[in-house]
Design a protein around this motif. Structure first.
Motif, PDB file in Angstrom:
ATOM      1  N   UNK A 125      28.438  43.430  33.597  1.00 21.32           N
ATOM      2  CA  UNK A 125      28.230  44.872  32.682  1.00 21.32           C
ATOM      3  C   UNK A 125      28.899  45.293  32.682  1.00 21.32           C
ATOM      4  N   UNK A 126      28.800  46.471  34.198  1.00 18.02           N
ATOM      5  CA  UNK A 126      29.234  47.435  34.163  1.00 18.02           C
ATOM      6  C   UNK A 126      30.675  46.619  34.958  1.00 18.02           C
ATOM      7  N   UNK A 127      31.327  46.144  34.596  1.00 20.29           N
ATOM      8  CA  UNK A 127      32.730  45.955  34.413  1.00 20.29           C
ATOM      9  C   UNK A 127      33.464  46.648  36.192  1.00 20.29           C
ATOM     10  N   UNK A 128      32.319  46.121  37.151  1.00 24.26           N
ATOM     11  CA  UNK A 128      32.740  45.869  38.517  1.00 24.26           C
ATOM     12  C   UNK A 128      33.273  45.193  39.135  1.00 24.26           C
ATOM     13  N   UNK A 129      33.053  44.089  38.706  1.00 19.19           N
ATOM     14  CA  UNK A 129      33.477  43.009  38.784  1.00 19.19           C
ATOM     15  C   UNK A 129      33.788  41.939  37.119  1.00 19.19           C
ATOM     16  N   UNK A 130      34.585  40.978  37.159  1.00 21.11           N
ATOM     17  CA  UNK A 130      35.305  40.496  35.961  1.00 21.11           C
ATOM     18  C   UNK A 130      34.196  39.149  36.507  1.00 21.11           C
ATOM     19  N   UNK A 131      33.933  37.962  36.007  1.00 18.04           N
ATOM     20  CA  UNK A 131      33.567  36.856  36.449  1.00 18.04           C
ATOM     21  C   UNK A 131      34.731  36.338  37.323  1.00 18.04           C
ATOM     22  N   UNK A 132      35.707  36.032  37.383  1.00 19.10           N
ATOM     23  CA  UNK A 132      36.687  35.772  38.028  1.00 19.10           C
ATOM     24  C   UNK A 132      36.376  36.337  39.566  1.00 19.10           C
ATOM     25  N   UNK A 133      36.472  37.628  39.453  1.00 18.67           N
ATOM     26  CA  UNK A 133      36.444  38.549  40.936  1.00 18.67           C
ATOM     27  C   UNK A 133      34.823  38.203  41.399  1.00 18.67           C
ATOM     28  N   UNK A 134      33.870  38.154  41.084  1.00 23.38           N
ATOM     29  CA  UNK A 134      32.934  37.690  41.322  1.00 23.38           C
ATOM     30  C   UNK A 134      32.500  36.436  41.665  1.00 23.38           C
ATOM     31  N   UNK A 174      27.154  37.199  30.865  1.00 26.12           N
ATOM     32  CA  UNK A 174      27.300  36.919  32.484  1.00 26.12           C
ATOM     33  C   UNK A 174      26.146  36.351  33.193  1.00 26.12           C
ATOM     34  N   UNK A 175      24.440  36.145  32.731  1.00 27.96           N
ATOM     35  CA  UNK A 175      23.774  35.402  33.596  1.00 27.96           C
ATOM     36  C   UNK A 175      23.699  34.085  33.539  1.00 27.96           C
ATOM     37  N   UNK A 176      24.831  33.724  32.654  1.00 25.39           N
ATOM     38  CA  UNK A 176      24.781  32.160  32.826  1.00 25.39           C
ATOM     39  C   UNK A 176      25.832  31.814  33.883  1.00 25.39           C
ATOM     40  N   UNK A 177      26.686  32.912  34.062  1.00 23.30           N
ATOM     41  CA  UNK A 177      28.142  32.763  35.524  1.00 23.30           C
ATOM     42  C   UNK A 177      27.062  33.025  36.800  1.00 23.30           C
ATOM     43  N   UNK A 178      26.871  34.129  36.872  1.00 23.46           N
ATOM     44  CA  UNK A 178      25.578  34.585  37.992  1.00 23.46           C
ATOM     45  C   UNK A 178      24.825  33.366  38.278  1.00 23.46           C
ATOM     46  N   UNK A 179      24.327  32.580  37.403  1.00 28.06           N
ATOM     47  CA  UNK A 179      23.471  31.990  37.877  1.00 28.06           C
ATOM     48  C   UNK A 179      23.855  30.486  38.109  1.00 28.06           C
ATOM     49  N   UNK A 229      14.850  37.478  39.834  1.00 29.18           N
ATOM     50  CA  UNK A 229      14.846  38.346  38.721  1.00 29.18           C
ATOM     51  C   UNK A 229      15.700  39.592  39.430  1.00 29.18           C
ATOM     52  N   UNK A 230      15.531  40.175  40.652  1.00 30.02           N
ATOM     53  CA  UNK A 230      15.959  41.421  40.939  1.00 30.02           C
ATOM     54  C   UNK A 230      17.380  40.624  41.407  1.00 30.02           C
ATOM     55  N   UNK A 231      18.042  39.315  42.002  1.00 35.06           N
ATOM     56  CA  UNK A 231      19.131  39.629  42.638  1.00 35.06           C
ATOM     57  C   UNK A 231      19.567  39.184  41.666  1.00 35.06           C
ATOM     58  N   UNK A 232      19.178  38.304  40.406  1.00 29.59           N
ATOM     59  CA  UNK A 232      19.932  37.965  39.380  1.00 29.59           C
ATOM     60  C   UNK A 232      20.879  38.769  38.532  1.00 29.59           C
TER      61      UNK A 232
END
Length: 297
Positions: free
Chosen positions: A261-270, A232-237, A250-253
């Motif tokens: 991680x809480x399944x609010x978004x998938x990598x694709x939807x994010x 998840x960190x790699x996707x966000x970064x 760090x806070x935004x990340x």
């Protein structure tokens, strides 16, 4: 600018070294020969004062800008092509051809100077045997217009998603698949990737095939960029850095990682959320692409 003047006789000039000059033939029937050059290498226009302007197209081996008065004929291709300027600008334009597509994916060809083309539904391609520099693309209220740079005609396009010239392909559906590909490339691979015709072609091929949606194309792009087991960190970064221009603090990340991680978004939807931000649209110059089209191969 050099200036040349003829006489009351029938005068003929031949361009040997292209440049910028003015020529007044005065009386007689006067001719300017452009040597072995083809007519298609130039634009021929007429100003309000009656002057005829002959200008070489970009990319020509020699640049010519000629302003002509009282010149009756232009000769190209070693004498095989003669333009009578007396009728060139007075002749009525030919009636444009009208081409219509079908609800399917159509490939249409234009072989006339002017035409009106409506591809209707589907992903439609208009093909030319000519290079792209023979045309100027402009958006219009109904789609796009391709104006011939030699002034001989205009091709009006409605519901045409692709244009294929002899040396370049353009995607015009920036509100459709082309826009989706540009946004995804910008978010996942960076704004510069939108200029990679091969990357664009891959994305368009997948969407146009109907086997991929915008969401599954985003998932595929992230897998190509980060591998199938990216954290998840790699996707966000990756997304944040490409869209914002700097890595997340760090806070935004953590706030975005938690969404994954809480399944609010998938990598694709994010990824699509990032791709559709105003920042990403600005980075990829989407408004400009809507005017020029998106090159692909």
């Amino acid at each position: 600018m050099a200036t040349y003047t003829g006489s009351s006789n029938n005068d003929t000039w031949t361009v040997v070294n292209p440049g910028t000059f003015s020529l007044d033939g005065l009386g007689g029937v006067d001719t300017l020969s452009l040597g072995t050059s083809l007519r298609s290498s130039y634009t021929i226009t007429q100003a309000n004062d009656g002057a005829v302007h002959v200008d070489s197209l970009s990319g020509a081996s020699g640049i010519l800008h000629a302003t002509l008065y009282n010149i009756e004929k232009l000769v190209f291709a070693s004498g095989r092509d003669t333009v009578d300027l007396g009728t060139y600008f007075s002749a009525p334009p030919p009636t444009p051809a009208v081409l219509s597509g079908t609800p399917q994916n159509d490939t249409l060809a234009v072989n006339t100077a002017s035409a009106t083309v409506d591809g209707l539904a589907g992903i439609d391609t208009l093909t030319f045997k000519e290079p792209a520099n023979r045309f100027k693309l402009q958006s219009s209220g109904y789609g796009y217009a391709l104006t011939r740079t030699d002034g001989t005609g205009t091709i009006d396009l409605t519901n045409v998603e692709r244009v294929s010239f002899s040396d370049q392909k353009l995607a015009l559906d920036m509100g459709g698949h082309a826009g989706s590909v540009a946004r995804i490339l910008g978010a996942v691979f960076g704004a510069a990737s939108v200029s990679n015709a091969a990357y664009v072609g891959i994305g368009l091929g997948l969407l146009d095939s109907g086997q991929y949606t915008e969401s599954s194309l985003m998932a595929y792009a992230l897998q190509v960029a980060l591998g199938p087991q990216a954290s998840a960190k790699a996707v966000v970064d990756l997304l944040y850095t490409n869209v914002v221009g700097v890595p997340p603090d760090p806070v935004t990340e953590k706030s975005f990682v938690d969404l994954l991680n809480n399944n609010v978004h998938t990598p694709a939807s994010l990824g699509l959320l990032a791709a559709n931000t105003d920042l990403n649209l600005s980075n990829i110059h989407l408004t400009g692409l809507s005017q020029t089209g998106l090159a692909f191969s």
